[in-house]
Design an enzyme around this catalytic site. Sequence first.
Site, PDB file in Angstrom:
ATOM      1  N   ASP B   7       0.883  -1.169   0.000  1.00 59.34           N
ATOM      2  CA  ASP B   7       0.000   0.000   0.000  1.00 59.34           C
ATOM      3  C   ASP B   7       0.919   1.215   0.000  1.00 59.34           C
ATOM      4  O   ASP B   7       1.431   1.621   1.046  1.00 59.34           O
ATOM      5  CB  ASP B   7      -0.891  -0.006   1.248  1.00 59.34           C
ATOM      6  N   GLU B  68      -0.974  -1.305  -4.992  1.00 59.35           N
ATOM      7  CA  GLU B  68      -2.197  -0.540  -5.257  1.00 59.35           C
ATOM      8  C   GLU B  68      -1.981   0.401  -6.423  1.00 59.35           C
ATOM      9  O   GLU B  68      -0.957   1.102  -6.500  1.00 59.35           O
ATOM     10  CB  GLU B  68      -2.621   0.258  -4.014  1.00 59.35           C
ATOM     11  N   ASP B 141      -2.667   1.212   6.849  1.00 52.79           N
ATOM     12  CA  ASP B 141      -1.838   0.933   5.663  1.00 52.79           C
ATOM     13  C   ASP B 141      -1.337  -0.506   5.664  1.00 52.79           C
ATOM     14  O   ASP B 141      -1.209  -1.128   4.618  1.00 52.79           O
ATOM     15  CB  ASP B 141      -0.642   1.883   5.614  1.00 52.79           C
TER      16      ASP B 141
END
Lengths: 176, 176
Positions: B7, B68, B141
């Site tokens: 992330d 991501e 996160d």
Amino acid sequence: MRVMGVDPGLTRCGLGAVEGRPGAPLTLVSVGVVRTGADEELGARLVGIEAGIEQWLDDIRPDAVAVERVFSQHNVRTVMGTAQAAGIAVLCAARRGLPVALHTPSEVKAAITGSGTADKKQIGAMVTRLLRLTEMPKPADAADALALAICHIWRGGAQHRLAAALAKATRKDVRR
Amino acid sequence: MRVMGVDPGLTRCGLGAVEGRPGAPLTLVSVGVVRTGADEELGARLVGIEAGIEQWLDDIRPDAVAVERVFSQHNVRTVMGTAQAAGIAVLCAARRGLPVALHTPSEVKAAITGSGTADKKQIGAMVTRLLRLTEMPKPADAADALALAICHIWRGGAQHRLAAALAKATRKDVRR
């Protein structure tokens, strides 16, 4: 001072190195473009950009690297790739302990042409004149990389002169 | 299959590794965050992110990396740094020849919770349940990185099953 400018991009990453100092003629060291294919995977493209920049840093041995600052207002379709190419240029320079500066497109335009809204042709013409070249560097990304390097040499110089003047003024104050 | 999820972020880059295959229980391998200081120069931050990811890849030895996908519609103030951190994760994986997949936040949410608009709390709750943890991974996160890894294991599995079914159907056609 030898500065390497980077006009970041995934399809064409412009690279240009200039030697010089403020108030003296500038010299072209090298200019070129690292290209990667739009049909390649992102990972392969980023590895290609890194390899190209590393090769340049090995060959050119710059004192500093100037990278164009990328804004999210740019072309939305390509801005993420542009930001990632810029990030890799910053990473490669920082890994070697080289100073890295980010200059906005309007800072570069203003430094080179006197106008923050100059077009690509005007930038190319001024880069050609300042480096005393017989023709305009192509593609535009290569000319932009040279403009970044020139901008950095001149802005750095102005900052040094300002710092020197301030130091001198401070010394005078102390003597009084 | 061991998947490392990323992330991306400059201040907090979430990392999470999960082992599993579709239709079988999932196992947590490792979860954590690489942090860099907001007061550090961009170059130092990117070097820190690279070092953290390299350390993880050395320790975890994943079969694939899921990152991501960053969009320019994200928080404009931080999107460039997020894109650059994502680019470094992709670069590190591709340099080792690891397969890299980019998943959008809504793909991850839909895979984990059944809804593409689930909130952070819901993601955290499902990650906790799916990995049979005693408490929710923190910060968010880190949980998001685990969600990316799980999404990749499941989506990859679905794609494999589809490919297998198609191959079987084609074989049947040939036999007819």
